[in-house]
Design an enzyme around this catalytic site. Structure first.
Site, short mmCIF file in Angstrom:
data_model
loop_
_atom_site.label_atom_id
_atom_site.label_comp_id
_atom_site.label_asym_id
_atom_site.label_seq_id
_atom_site.Cartn_x
_atom_site.Cartn_y
_atom_site.Cartn_z
N ARG A 1 6.20 14.11 -1.34
CA ARG A 1 6.45 13.07 -0.70
C ARG A 1 6.89 13.32 0.60
O ARG A 1 6.40 12.98 1.77
CB ARG A 1 8.16 12.59 -0.83
CG ARG A 1 7.75 12.15 -2.60
CD ARG A 1 9.13 12.00 -3.37
NE ARG A 1 9.12 11.30 -4.85
CZ ARG A 1 9.73 12.47 -5.98
NH1 ARG A 1 10.04 13.01 -5.06
NH2 ARG A 1 9.54 11.59 -7.11
N ASN B 1 8.10 6.70 0.52
CA ASN B 1 8.53 7.56 0.63
C ASN B 1 7.68 8.26 1.70
O ASN B 1 7.00 7.41 2.58
CB ASN B 1 7.66 8.41 -1.13
CG ASN B 1 8.68 8.65 -2.15
OD1 ASN B 1 9.46 8.97 -1.92
ND2 ASN B 1 7.82 7.97 -3.03
N GLY C 1 4.19 -3.18 -6.38
CA GLY C 1 4.79 -4.45 -5.71
C GLY C 1 4.67 -5.22 -6.62
O GLY C 1 5.17 -6.51 -7.17
N GLY D 1 5.11 -5.32 0.21
CA GLY D 1 3.98 -3.92 -0.27
C GLY D 1 3.59 -4.52 -1.22
O GLY D 1 4.75 -5.06 -2.10
N HIS E 1 15.80 12.58 -2.97
CA HIS E 1 14.53 12.19 -3.52
C HIS E 1 13.61 13.14 -3.61
O HIS E 1 12.20 12.70 -3.50
CB HIS E 1 14.27 10.74 -3.76
CG HIS E 1 12.91 10.15 -4.87
ND1 HIS E 1 13.29 9.85 -5.99
CD2 HIS E 1 12.08 9.66 -4.41
CE1 HIS E 1 12.46 10.02 -6.22
NE2 HIS E 1 11.25 9.21 -5.53
N GLY F 1 1.20 -3.54 -3.73
CA GLY F 1 0.07 -3.09 -4.34
C GLY F 1 0.73 -1.93 -6.17
O GLY F 1 1.42 -3.14 -6.56
N GLN F 2 0.45 -1.47 -6.19
CA GLN F 2 0.76 -1.03 -7.60
C GLN F 2 2.64 -1.34 -8.01
O GLN F 2 2.92 -1.99 -9.06
CB GLN F 2 0.55 0.49 -7.66
CG GLN F 2 -1.10 0.75 -8.15
CD GLN F 2 -1.83 0.47 -9.45
OE1 GLN F 2 -1.12 -0.34 -9.69
NE2 GLN F 2 -2.28 1.38 -9.62
N1 APR Z 1 3.14 -4.05 5.82
C1 APR Z 1 3.13 -4.66 4.02
N2 APR Z 1 2.37 -3.76 3.79
C2 APR Z 1 1.28 -2.71 3.83
C3 APR Z 1 1.41 -1.33 5.35
C4 APR Z 1 2.43 -2.65 5.72
N3 APR Z 1 2.38 -2.76 7.50
N4 APR Z 1 0.96 -1.01 5.12
C5 APR Z 1 0.28 -0.94 3.67
N5 APR Z 1 0.72 -1.52 3.18
C6 APR Z 1 0.86 -1.78 1.65
C7 APR Z 1 -0.35 -1.67 1.25
O1 APR Z 1 -1.86 -2.36 1.58
C8 APR Z 1 -0.67 -1.64 -0.44
O2 APR Z 1 -1.21 -2.16 -1.05
O3 APR Z 1 0.94 -1.12 0.85
C9 APR Z 1 0.91 -1.91 -0.57
C10 APR Z 1 0.76 0.11 -1.18
O4 APR Z 1 0.54 -0.04 -2.46
P1 APR Z 1 0.24 1.14 -3.22
O5 APR Z 1 -0.99 1.97 -2.57
O6 APR Z 1 -0.06 0.58 -4.55
O7 APR Z 1 1.74 2.21 -3.81
P2 APR Z 1 2.61 2.11 -4.67
O8 APR Z 1 2.32 2.77 -5.51
O9 APR Z 1 2.75 0.81 -4.83
O10 APR Z 1 3.57 3.21 -3.76
C11 APR Z 1 4.10 2.71 -2.62
O11 APR Z 1 6.06 3.44 -2.70
O12 APR Z 1 6.65 5.37 -4.35
C12 APR Z 1 6.63 4.82 -3.35
O13 APR Z 1 4.96 6.89 -2.36
C13 APR Z 1 4.81 5.56 -2.63
O14 APR Z 1 4.81 5.19 -1.01
C14 APR Z 1 3.93 4.79 -1.79
C15 APR Z 1 5.18 3.49 -2.71
#
Ligand code: APR
Length: 311
Positions: free
Chosen positions: A91, A123, A15, A10, A178, A12-13
């Site tokens: 969550r 979460n 990551g 992952g 959590h 995203g934010q």
């Molecule tokens: N494999 C890999 N990555 C994935 C998959 C998968 N099967 N499905 C989704 N993703 C990626 C998305 O493409 C995205 O880039 O996970 C990333 C999540 O990033 P954000 O949407 O920015 O979320 P973020 O704020 O990083 O939070 C991620 O952590 O704290 C928890 O509640 C929050 O469940 C959430 C997670």
């Protein structure tokens, strides 16, 4: 000696911030993995991060990928794959979507890196870490959830803000799930060793506890689209660092309890020693009656969400 490798599942934010912090600490080479649709995004983040290294001279390699083979034999995985909360969501509302993602991620990590140490952030945390553990069949000492580390830093932050004293000198722990039933152990909080109960009134302390319980939601509401990412990333990096550098830090983590605090068979936030062997110990201690009752209550909430996974 070849460098250790951290795979961020992952990108995203959270990551992206994990990658930045891991690079700044020169913890390991970093691979940011995401779904094929987001491959360009993680490759771009990796390249951007590579280009900041000359400023401070961080000699680690950072790459982006959507190919599971690229994370084979990574030493540490930090999983944020999934969707974050939107305002008005608990969550637990993320369960259905994130459970499917977690099962897929667990199967792949099991194939690619069966001996790795895994930190789950997605979460609802206590259920997601359980789902990873059950699906992967990993040893419990190799699987841990990031929750208490973050909840405790939030509690510490609010105490420092209230007292005007250095956040560095505030110690405390938050145990349990959590979620909104988490249990700040206020009795044991100190600033520079001085009990917090001698520095802040009872009323103010209970409002700080309340703010801590809902601190994640406070940020979700402000953002309007997504959840916190800076502090969650740093909390997980501390856990990864303790493993990679065998620091044996004591961090509240969602660890699998085996009778500690009267809890059996569930991942829940407890003081955890993380070292080169993973979860090396859970520091069990006697809680006061009202604290144990609160922990039992949070355990009920965790059990309910875990039951919904069907695992
Ligand atoms: N494999 C890999 N990555 C994935 C998959 C998968 N099967 N499905 C989704 N993703 C990626 C998305 O493409 C995205 O880039 O996970 C990333 C999540 O990033 P954000 O949407 O920015 O979320 P973020 O704020 O990083 O939070 C991620 O952590 O704290 C928890 O509640 C929050 O469940 C959430 C997670």
């Amino acid at each position: 000696m070849s460098k250790k490798r951290i795979a961020l599942i992952g990108g995203g934010q959270i990551g992206g911030n994990l990658a930045l912090l891991a690079a700044q600490k020169e913890l390991a080479d970093i691979i940011i993995f995401d779904i094929p649709k987001a491959e360009g995004m993680v490759k771009g983040k990796a390249l951007d991060l590579m280009q900041l290294r000359p400023h401070d001279g961080y000699d680690v390699n950072i790459t982006g990928t959507s190919d599971w083979k690229d994370v084979s034999d990574a030493d540490v995985f930090i999983i944020t794959a999934g969707i974050p909360r939107k305002p008005g969501m608990d969550r637990e509302d993320l369960l259905d979507i994130n459970l499917g993602i977690m099962k897929d991620v667990a199967e792949n990590i099991k194939t690619q890196a069966p001996n790795s140490f895994v930190i789950v952030i997605s979460n609802p945390l206590d259920a997601m870490v359980y789902a990873f553990y059950k699906t992967s069949g990993f040893q419990s000492k190799k699987v841990v959830g990031m929750a208490g580390a973050l909840d405790s830093t939030r509690f510490r932050t609010f105490i420092a803000m209230e007292t005007g004293l250095s956040v560095q000198d505030v110690t405390c722990m938050v145990l349990g799930g959590h979620g909104d039933t988490m249990v700040p152990i206020t009795r044991l909080a100190t600033v520079g060793g001085v009990p917090i109960t001698d520095l802040i009134s009872k009323e103010k302390l209970s409002s700080i506890e309340e703010r801590t319980r809902f601190a994640g939601g406070e940020i979700v509401k402000l953002f309007g689209n997504g959840s916190a990412f800076y502090a969650p990333a740093q909390s997980a990096i501390e856990m990864a660092e303790s493993y990679l550098r065998d620091k044996k830090r004591v961090i509240p983590c969602a660890s699998l309890c085996n009778g500690e605090f009267g809890i059996d068979g569930y991942f829940i936030g407890v003081p955890t020693v993380i070292g080169a062997n993973g979860v090396e110990r859970i520091l069990d201690f006697e809680l006061e009656k009202h604290e144990q009752q609160a922990l039992n209550q949070t355990l009920d909430a965790v059990k309910k969400t875990v039951a919904e996974t069907g695992l």
